[in-house]
Design a protein around this motif. Structure first.
Motif, short mmCIF file in Angstrom:
data_model
loop_
_atom_site.label_atom_id
_atom_site.label_comp_id
_atom_site.label_asym_id
_atom_site.label_seq_id
_atom_site.Cartn_x
_atom_site.Cartn_y
_atom_site.Cartn_z
N VAL A 150 0.83 -1.20 0.00
CA VAL A 150 0.00 0.00 0.00
C VAL A 150 0.87 1.25 0.00
CG1 VAL A 150 -1.67 1.34 1.33
CG2 VAL A 150 -1.97 -1.13 1.08
N LYS A 151 1.97 1.23 0.76
CA LYS A 151 2.88 2.39 0.78
C LYS A 151 3.53 2.60 -0.58
CE LYS A 151 3.98 2.25 5.73
NZ LYS A 151 5.03 2.01 6.75
N TRP A 152 3.92 1.51 -1.23
CA TRP A 152 4.50 1.64 -2.58
C TRP A 152 3.52 2.35 -3.52
CZ3 TRP A 152 6.38 -4.14 -3.18
CH2 TRP A 152 7.49 -4.34 -2.34
N LEU A 153 2.26 1.95 -3.45
CA LEU A 153 1.26 2.53 -4.34
C LEU A 153 0.98 3.99 -3.99
CD1 LEU A 153 -1.25 -0.47 -4.37
CD2 LEU A 153 0.37 0.14 -6.17
N ALA A 154 0.90 4.28 -2.69
CA ALA A 154 0.58 5.64 -2.25
C ALA A 154 1.69 6.62 -2.58
CB ALA A 154 0.30 5.65 -0.75
N SER A 155 2.94 6.14 -2.57
CA SER A 155 4.08 7.02 -2.84
C SER A 155 4.59 6.93 -4.27
CB SER A 155 5.22 6.70 -1.87
OG SER A 155 5.64 5.35 -2.03
N GLN A 156 3.83 6.23 -5.14
CA GLN A 156 4.25 6.03 -6.54
C GLN A 156 5.67 5.45 -6.59
OE1 GLN A 156 0.81 6.93 -7.95
NE2 GLN A 156 2.26 7.23 -9.58
N ASP A 157 5.96 4.48 -5.74
CA ASP A 157 7.31 3.94 -5.61
C ASP A 157 7.57 2.89 -6.69
OD1 ASP A 157 9.79 3.09 -4.79
OD2 ASP A 157 9.27 3.03 -2.67
N TYR A 158 7.87 3.38 -7.89
CA TYR A 158 8.10 2.48 -9.02
C TYR A 158 9.34 1.61 -8.80
CZ TYR A 158 4.85 5.62 -11.44
OH TYR A 158 3.76 6.36 -11.80
N VAL A 159 10.35 2.16 -8.15
CA VAL A 159 11.60 1.42 -7.93
C VAL A 159 11.34 0.17 -7.09
CG1 VAL A 159 13.88 1.47 -6.88
CG2 VAL A 159 13.05 3.45 -8.18
N ALA A 160 10.57 0.32 -6.02
CA ALA A 160 10.27 -0.83 -5.16
C ALA A 160 9.53 -1.92 -5.93
CB ALA A 160 9.44 -0.38 -3.96
N VAL A 161 8.56 -1.52 -6.74
CA VAL A 161 7.80 -2.50 -7.53
C VAL A 161 8.68 -3.16 -8.57
CG1 VAL A 161 5.87 -2.77 -9.14
CG2 VAL A 161 5.60 -1.35 -7.10
N ILE A 162 9.56 -2.40 -9.21
CA ILE A 162 10.49 -2.97 -10.20
C ILE A 162 11.36 -4.04 -9.55
CG2 ILE A 162 12.53 -2.48 -11.62
CD1 ILE A 162 11.29 0.32 -12.11
N VAL A 163 11.97 -3.71 -8.42
CA VAL A 163 12.87 -4.64 -7.76
C VAL A 163 12.11 -5.87 -7.27
CG1 VAL A 163 14.36 -4.96 -5.75
CG2 VAL A 163 14.53 -2.86 -7.09
N ALA A 164 10.95 -5.65 -6.63
CA ALA A 164 10.20 -6.77 -6.05
C ALA A 164 9.74 -7.74 -7.13
CB ALA A 164 9.00 -6.23 -5.27
N LEU A 165 9.20 -7.23 -8.22
CA LEU A 165 8.68 -8.13 -9.26
C LEU A 165 9.79 -8.75 -10.10
CD1 LEU A 165 5.42 -6.27 -10.37
CD2 LEU A 165 5.74 -8.09 -8.68
N LYS A 166 10.90 -8.04 -10.26
CA LYS A 166 12.04 -8.65 -10.92
C LYS A 166 12.59 -9.79 -10.07
CE LYS A 166 15.02 -8.57 -14.40
NZ LYS A 166 14.66 -8.52 -15.82
N ALA A 167 12.64 -9.57 -8.76
CA ALA A 167 13.13 -10.61 -7.86
C ALA A 167 12.23 -11.84 -7.86
CB ALA A 167 13.25 -10.06 -6.44
N SER A 168 10.95 -11.63 -8.15
CA SER A 168 10.01 -12.75 -8.17
C SER A 168 10.13 -13.59 -9.44
CB SER A 168 8.57 -12.22 -8.05
OG SER A 168 8.15 -11.60 -9.26
N GLY A 169 10.90 -13.09 -10.42
CA GLY A 169 11.06 -13.84 -11.67
C GLY A 169 9.97 -13.58 -12.69
N MET A 170 9.24 -12.49 -12.55
CA MET A 170 8.14 -12.19 -13.45
C MET A 170 8.63 -11.87 -14.85
SD MET A 170 5.03 -9.44 -12.91
CE MET A 170 4.39 -10.38 -11.52
N ALA A 171 7.90 -12.32 -15.86
CA ALA A 171 8.24 -12.05 -17.25
C ALA A 171 7.96 -10.59 -17.59
CB ALA A 171 7.44 -12.95 -18.17
N PRO A 172 8.72 -9.99 -18.52
CA PRO A 172 8.55 -8.57 -18.85
C PRO A 172 7.14 -8.20 -19.30
CG PRO A 172 10.62 -9.39 -19.75
CD PRO A 172 9.89 -10.58 -19.22
N ASP A 173 6.51 -9.03 -20.14
CA ASP A 173 5.17 -8.70 -20.63
C ASP A 173 4.15 -8.65 -19.49
OD1 ASP A 173 6.19 -8.56 -23.14
OD2 ASP A 173 5.40 -10.51 -23.82
N LEU A 174 4.24 -9.62 -18.58
CA LEU A 174 3.32 -9.63 -17.45
C LEU A 174 3.59 -8.46 -16.52
CD1 LEU A 174 1.06 -10.93 -15.87
CD2 LEU A 174 2.72 -12.51 -14.85
N PHE A 175 4.88 -8.16 -16.31
CA PHE A 175 5.25 -7.02 -15.48
C PHE A 175 4.63 -5.73 -16.03
CE2 PHE A 175 8.04 -3.33 -15.04
CZ PHE A 175 8.08 -3.18 -13.66
N GLU A 176 4.75 -5.52 -17.32
CA GLU A 176 4.21 -4.31 -17.94
C GLU A 176 2.70 -4.21 -17.73
OE1 GLU A 176 4.62 -1.94 -22.22
OE2 GLU A 176 5.32 -4.01 -22.01
#
Length: 374
Positions: free
Chosen positions: A292-318
């Motif tokens: 919720v804090k990531w979303l409220a603060s528009q924290d794109y960096v946190a989401v990039i790192v978290a979802l990359k760490a999860s192994g998500m494919a680029p198309d799904l990430f987008e």
């Protein structure tokens, strides 16, 4: 002995699962276990919920209808309920399923649509009576329902319809006077603006529906262009109530081992932003407050790192980033920047940064230092 202590004593008595009991003991354990869970559901961790889920599922196979009805009524109002047994009971005979279909917020749209497609008209009528129905569920009811469920749907003031569903409703109204009468009674549809947009097959009945009764205040009818609720999901930012419902539905999906990339793709496809965000929290095993804090603060960096760490494919990430209920809608430049950074970040580096954040309990200081390092 208190009810709570009695519940613990009964929960510890598993001989009923091995057939070493009588029918009364099975039903008593089923009821008591569900009652105990209703007392502690808001304090159970995922492992504890899984234990309740397994025991209740096994007992549901061994007890009579009356006991299943009792347990369904206990589970229906809970915000967190064991996902597998909940869906099992929601697919049971209508006497058992009705309270869950009408009131449980843990059942997802996909659960409801599956029941609409495969169960009885009585099940569809119960679903059409829910306090809130999304466009997808309404569309499935119109597609598969008979007059009883469709009439109940049209009379539901909280039901949402998209243009395609309205077209189907108008076409059905050409053959069913009851549906036509109830459509005419919807004061939140601007039939005049719809008249030129729905295909010619339903033209005649649409003209009839457009002749609203004189006692209806034209101002109350509203100025909605093409649908009952002309809103686009997640354009208004984060919604606390929608988040609460979505999080519990996602937890239920995880209980059934169905929270995966396919589920995420479905959330993105249908614009279920709060569900996508909740899935991030559950799959990454972080507290919902962090996401919720990531979303409220528009924290794109946190989401990039978290979802990359999860192994998500680029198309799904987008797709997920575009769907999340950010405080402000990401611009095209934001989306381009986020995608390029996701592509540039190595998965191993992302996992290292993410584990550092987790080790420091996502403290602000730790996050700032790690970002500078990244």
């Amino acid at each position: 002995m208190t009810e709570f202590e009695e519940g613990h004593r009964a929960f510890a008595n598993f001989r009923v699962l091995n057939g070493e009991d009588n029918q009364f003991e099975r039903e008593q354990l089923f009821r008591t276990t569900a009652q105990l869970f209703s007392y502690v559901s808001d304090r159970c961790d995922d492992d504890q919920v899984a234990q309740y889920d397994e025991v209740l599922c096994q007992l549901a196979e061994l007890v009579e209808v009356e006991a299943r009805v009792h347990v369904a009524k206990l589970l229906a109002p809970l915000e967190r309920a064991p996902g597998t047994v909940l869906v099992k009971l929601a697919n049971d005979i209508i006497e058992v399923a009705r309270p869950l279909l009408e009131f449980s917020n843990v059942l997802s749209d996909d659960d409801l649509i599956d029941i609409i497609n495969n169960r009885t008209e009585d099940h569809r009528v119960a679903i059409a009576s829910r306090a809130g129905l999304t466009e997808r569920v309404g569309e499935a009811l119109v597609e598969h329902g008979k007059t009883a469920s469709v009439v109940r749907l049209v009379r539901n003031p909280k039901a949402e319809f998209d243009r395609a569903t309205l077209e189907k409703l108008v076409q059905r109204a050409t053959q069913d006077a009851e549906i036509a009468a109830d459509l005419r009674g919807r004061t939140d549809i601007d039939w005049k603006s719809l008249r030129g947009e729905i295909d010619n097959v339903a033209g005649k009945v649409l003209e009839t529906l457009g002749n609203m009764d004189r006692h209806v205040d034209p101002v109350a009818a509203g100025k909605i262009n093409t649908v009952v609720y002309n809103r686009i999901r997640n354009r208004a930012g984060f919604n606390a109530q929608e988040w609460k419902v979505a999080y519990n539905q996602v937890k239920g999906l995880a209980d059934r081992k169905q929270l995966n990339d396919r589920a995420l793709a479905r959330f993105a496809r249908f614009g279920y932003g709060h569900h996508a965000a909740a899935a991030m929290a559950v799959m990454l095993q972080v507290s919902p407050e962090i996401v919720v804090k990531w979303l409220a603060s528009q924290d794109y960096v946190a989401v990039i790192v978290a979802l990359k760490a999860s192994g998500m494919a680029p198309d799904l990430f987008e797709a997920i980033v575009a769907t999340l209920p950010w405080r402000d809608l990401p611009s095209d430049a934001d989306k381009k920047m986020v995608h390029s950074r996701f592509e540039a970040l190595e998965a191993e580096d992302a996992r290292h940064i993410f584990e550092l954040w987790r080790a420091h309990s996502f403290r602000k200081r730790a996050i700032s230092e790690d970002r500078q390092t990244a």
